[in-house]
Design a protein around this motif. Structure first.
Motif, PDB file in Angstrom:
ATOM      1  N   TYR A 161      30.550  46.080  31.507  1.00  0.00           N
ATOM      2  CA  TYR A 161      30.963  44.872  32.221  1.00  0.00           C
ATOM      3  C   TYR A 161      30.918  45.111  33.732  1.00  0.00           C
ATOM      4  CZ  TYR A 161      32.842  42.315  28.165  1.00  0.00           C
ATOM      5  OH  TYR A 161      32.998  41.613  26.995  1.00  0.00           O
ATOM      6  N   GLU A 162      30.577  44.078  34.484  1.00  0.00           N
ATOM      7  CA  GLU A 162      30.642  44.133  35.942  1.00  0.00           C
ATOM      8  C   GLU A 162      32.104  44.002  36.356  1.00  0.00           C
ATOM      9  OE1 GLU A 162      28.051  44.674  38.001  1.00  0.00           O
ATOM     10  OE2 GLU A 162      26.775  44.822  36.239  1.00  0.00           O
ATOM     11  N   VAL A 163      32.460  44.609  37.490  1.00  0.00           N
ATOM     12  CA  VAL A 163      33.820  44.513  38.013  1.00  0.00           C
ATOM     13  C   VAL A 163      33.769  43.826  39.366  1.00  0.00           C
ATOM     14  CG1 VAL A 163      35.889  45.789  38.687  1.00  0.00           C
ATOM     15  CG2 VAL A 163      34.489  46.616  36.788  1.00  0.00           C
ATOM     16  N   GLN A 164      34.542  42.752  39.493  1.00  0.00           N
ATOM     17  CA  GLN A 164      34.593  41.967  40.727  1.00  0.00           C
ATOM     18  C   GLN A 164      35.979  42.066  41.335  1.00  0.00           C
ATOM     19  OE1 GLN A 164      31.340  41.013  41.852  1.00  0.00           O
ATOM     20  NE2 GLN A 164      32.364  39.145  42.412  1.00  0.00           N
ATOM     21  N   ALA A 165      36.074  42.525  42.566  1.00  0.00           N
ATOM     22  CA  ALA A 165      37.323  42.489  43.318  1.00  0.00           C
ATOM     23  C   ALA A 165      37.352  41.163  44.077  1.00  0.00           C
ATOM     24  CB  ALA A 165      37.379  43.669  44.286  1.00  0.00           C
ATOM     25  N   VAL A 166      38.453  40.844  44.727  1.00  0.00           N
ATOM     26  CA  VAL A 166      38.536  39.567  45.439  1.00  0.00           C
ATOM     27  C   VAL A 166      37.579  39.515  46.623  1.00  0.00           C
ATOM     28  CG1 VAL A 166      40.886  39.043  44.686  1.00  0.00           C
ATOM     29  CG2 VAL A 166      40.524  40.315  46.818  1.00  0.00           C
ATOM     30  N   ASP A 167      37.158  40.674  47.122  1.00  0.00           N
ATOM     31  CA  ASP A 167      36.259  40.694  48.279  1.00  0.00           C
ATOM     32  C   ASP A 167      34.823  41.096  47.922  1.00  0.00           C
ATOM     33  OD1 ASP A 167      37.001  43.305  47.710  1.00  0.00           O
ATOM     34  OD2 ASP A 167      37.272  43.879  49.801  1.00  0.00           O
ATOM     35  N   GLY A 168      34.480  41.043  46.634  1.00  0.00           N
ATOM     36  CA  GLY A 168      33.103  41.322  46.251  1.00  0.00           C
ATOM     37  C   GLY A 168      32.993  42.259  45.074  1.00  0.00           C
ATOM     38  N   PRO A 169      31.757  42.600  44.693  1.00  0.00           N
ATOM     39  CA  PRO A 169      31.534  43.455  43.530  1.00  0.00           C
ATOM     40  C   PRO A 169      31.993  44.887  43.779  1.00  0.00           C
ATOM     41  CG  PRO A 169      29.459  43.006  44.639  1.00  0.00           C
ATOM     42  CD  PRO A 169      30.505  42.171  45.319  1.00  0.00           C
ATOM     43  N   LEU A 170      32.604  45.479  42.746  1.00  0.00           N
ATOM     44  CA  LEU A 170      33.039  46.869  42.829  1.00  0.00           C
ATOM     45  C   LEU A 170      32.060  47.778  42.107  1.00  0.00           C
ATOM     46  CD1 LEU A 170      35.266  48.908  43.633  1.00  0.00           C
ATOM     47  CD2 LEU A 170      36.318  48.446  41.430  1.00  0.00           C
ATOM     48  N   GLY A 171      31.530  47.333  40.972  1.00  0.00           N
ATOM     49  CA  GLY A 171      30.600  48.161  40.207  1.00  0.00           C
ATOM     50  C   GLY A 171      30.576  47.754  38.755  1.00  0.00           C
ATOM     51  N   LEU A 200      39.340  41.502  39.208  1.00  0.00           N
ATOM     52  CA  LEU A 200      40.561  42.126  39.719  1.00  0.00           C
ATOM     53  C   LEU A 200      41.267  41.161  40.659  1.00  0.00           C
ATOM     54  CD1 LEU A 200      39.143  45.671  40.583  1.00  0.00           C
ATOM     55  CD2 LEU A 200      40.034  44.827  38.396  1.00  0.00           C
ATOM     56  N   ASP A 201      42.555  41.393  40.886  1.00  0.00           N
ATOM     57  CA  ASP A 201      43.302  40.535  41.797  1.00  0.00           C
ATOM     58  C   ASP A 201      43.547  41.205  43.148  1.00  0.00           C
ATOM     59  OD1 ASP A 201      45.231  42.434  41.309  1.00  0.00           O
ATOM     60  OD2 ASP A 201      46.843  41.008  40.976  1.00  0.00           O
ATOM     61  N   CYS A 202      42.708  42.164  43.505  1.00  0.00           N
ATOM     62  CA  CYS A 202      42.908  42.916  44.741  1.00  0.00           C
ATOM     63  C   CYS A 202      41.564  43.207  45.411  1.00  0.00           C
ATOM     64  CB  CYS A 202      43.632  44.224  44.441  1.00  0.00           C
ATOM     65  SG  CYS A 202      42.664  45.337  43.403  1.00  0.00           S
ATOM     66  N   PRO A 203      41.591  43.585  46.680  1.00  0.00           N
ATOM     67  CA  PRO A 203      40.345  43.986  47.346  1.00  0.00           C
ATOM     68  C   PRO A 203      39.903  45.371  46.874  1.00  0.00           C
ATOM     69  CG  PRO A 203      42.189  44.129  48.865  1.00  0.00           C
ATOM     70  CD  PRO A 203      42.725  43.542  47.597  1.00  0.00           C
ATOM     71  N   ARG A 204      38.646  45.673  47.108  1.00  0.00           N
ATOM     72  CA  ARG A 204      38.078  46.965  46.698  1.00  0.00           C
ATOM     73  C   ARG A 204      38.842  48.146  47.280  1.00  0.00           C
ATOM     74  NH1 ARG A 204      32.021  45.051  48.016  1.00  0.00           N
ATOM     75  NH2 ARG A 204      33.175  44.404  49.843  1.00  0.00           N
ATOM     76  N   ALA A 205      39.281  48.042  48.523  1.00  0.00           N
ATOM     77  CA  ALA A 205      39.968  49.166  49.168  1.00  0.00           C
ATOM     78  C   ALA A 205      41.266  49.548  48.453  1.00  0.00           C
ATOM     79  CB  ALA A 205      40.258  48.823  50.624  1.00  0.00           C
ATOM     80  N   ARG A 206      41.911  48.607  47.784  1.00  0.00           N
ATOM     81  CA  ARG A 206      43.171  48.913  47.104  1.00  0.00           C
ATOM     82  C   ARG A 206      42.947  49.781  45.870  1.00  0.00           C
ATOM     83  NH1 ARG A 206      47.457  45.645  43.894  1.00  0.00           N
ATOM     84  NH2 ARG A 206      48.992  47.297  43.720  1.00  0.00           N
ATOM     85  N   VAL A 207      41.795  49.666  45.246  1.00  0.00           N
ATOM     86  CA  VAL A 207      41.529  50.418  44.023  1.00  0.00           C
ATOM     87  C   VAL A 207      41.667  51.919  44.263  1.00  0.00           C
ATOM     88  CG1 VAL A 207      39.768  50.992  42.308  1.00  0.00           C
ATOM     89  CG2 VAL A 207      40.091  48.622  43.032  1.00  0.00           C
ATOM     90  N   GLY A 208      41.195  52.402  45.384  1.00  0.00           N
ATOM     91  CA  GLY A 208      41.261  53.832  45.691  1.00  0.00           C
ATOM     92  C   GLY A 208      42.644  54.350  45.995  1.00  0.00           C
ATOM     93  N   VAL A 262      43.741  44.159  36.607  1.00  0.00           N
ATOM     94  CA  VAL A 262      42.861  43.162  36.002  1.00  0.00           C
ATOM     95  C   VAL A 262      43.573  41.809  35.964  1.00  0.00           C
ATOM     96  CG1 VAL A 262      41.643  42.474  33.890  1.00  0.00           C
ATOM     97  CG2 VAL A 262      41.645  44.878  34.620  1.00  0.00           C
ATOM     98  N   ALA A 263      42.960  40.820  36.615  1.00  0.00           N
ATOM     99  CA  ALA A 263      43.508  39.466  36.610  1.00  0.00           C
ATOM    100  C   ALA A 263      43.030  38.701  35.387  1.00  0.00           C
ATOM    101  CB  ALA A 263      43.110  38.728  37.882  1.00  0.00           C
ATOM    102  N   ARG A 264      41.740  38.839  35.065  1.00  0.00           N
ATOM    103  CA  ARG A 264      41.179  38.173  33.893  1.00  0.00           C
ATOM    104  C   ARG A 264      39.861  38.831  33.523  1.00  0.00           C
ATOM    105  NH1 ARG A 264      37.164  34.367  35.026  1.00  0.00           N
ATOM    106  NH2 ARG A 264      36.860  34.041  37.253  1.00  0.00           N
ATOM    107  N   ILE A 265      39.435  38.568  32.290  1.00  0.00           N
ATOM    108  CA  ILE A 265      38.178  39.101  31.789  1.00  0.00           C
ATOM    109  C   ILE A 265      37.346  37.931  31.283  1.00  0.00           C
ATOM    110  CG2 ILE A 265      37.094  40.602  30.077  1.00  0.00           C
ATOM    111  CD1 ILE A 265      39.781  42.197  30.107  1.00  0.00           C
ATOM    112  N   ASP A 266      36.127  37.824  31.770  1.00  0.00           N
ATOM    113  CA  ASP A 266      35.202  36.780  31.335  1.00  0.00           C
ATOM    114  C   ASP A 266      34.190  37.431  30.397  1.00  0.00           C
ATOM    115  OD1 ASP A 266      33.117  34.938  31.042  1.00  0.00           O
ATOM    116  OD2 ASP A 266      33.427  34.118  33.047  1.00  0.00           O
ATOM    117  N   HIS A 267      34.386  37.243  29.087  1.00  0.00           N
ATOM    118  CA  HIS A 267      33.513  37.888  28.110  1.00  0.00           C
ATOM    119  C   HIS A 267      32.129  37.252  28.070  1.00  0.00           C
ATOM    120  CE1 HIS A 267      36.561  40.585  26.609  1.00  0.00           C
ATOM    121  NE2 HIS A 267      37.402  39.568  26.535  1.00  0.00           N
ATOM    122  N   LEU A 268      32.014  35.977  28.413  1.00  0.00           N
ATOM    123  CA  LEU A 268      30.702  35.333  28.424  1.00  0.00           C
ATOM    124  C   LEU A 268      29.816  35.889  29.530  1.00  0.00           C
ATOM    125  CD1 LEU A 268      31.644  31.620  27.662  1.00  0.00           C
ATOM    126  CD2 LEU A 268      30.649  33.315  26.119  1.00  0.00           C
TER     127      LEU A 268
END
Length: 98
Positions: free
Chosen positions: A23-33, A75-83, A63-69
């Motif tokens: 699955y692709e991972v999207q943060a609020v400020d763009g794609p994470l990976g 995610l409900d946060c920016p990429r920088a928060r993940v680290g 994780v805010a939600r998962i779109d299986h389709l």
């Protein structure tokens, strides 16, 4: 955050028979990976689009939600928060036994 960082929030957990690998991972400020491993309490994400050659551990509590389709984890946060996430509880116990 009102929930444990290493547990899915109510309503955001994937279907029991679906793994999030690929699955692709999207943060609020763009794609994470892309999810490389779904470990239950965290996702190991290949963050190549964001930081070349990097893998990041994403606690499932982000994780805010998962779109299986669309096969996308939002995610409900920016990429920088993940680290900045702390390690899972079992890692802390292993490093600092009581």
């Amino acid at each position: 955050m009102s929930t444990d960082l290493w547990e899915y929030r109510p309503g955001s957990h994937p279907a029991a028979d679906l793994a999030l690998t690929g699955y692709e991972v999207q943060a609020v400020d763009g794609p994470l990976g892309r999810v490389e491993q779904d470990a239950g309490d965290h996702l190991m994400v290949d963050a190549e689009p964001w930081v070349p050659g990097t893998r990041v551990l994403v606690p499932v509590g982000l994780v805010a939600r998962i779109d299986h389709l669309d096969r996308t984890v939002h995610l409900d946060c920016p990429r920088a928060r993940v680290g900045t996430a702390p390690p899972p509880a079992e890692d802390l116990t292993a490093r600092h036994p009581r």
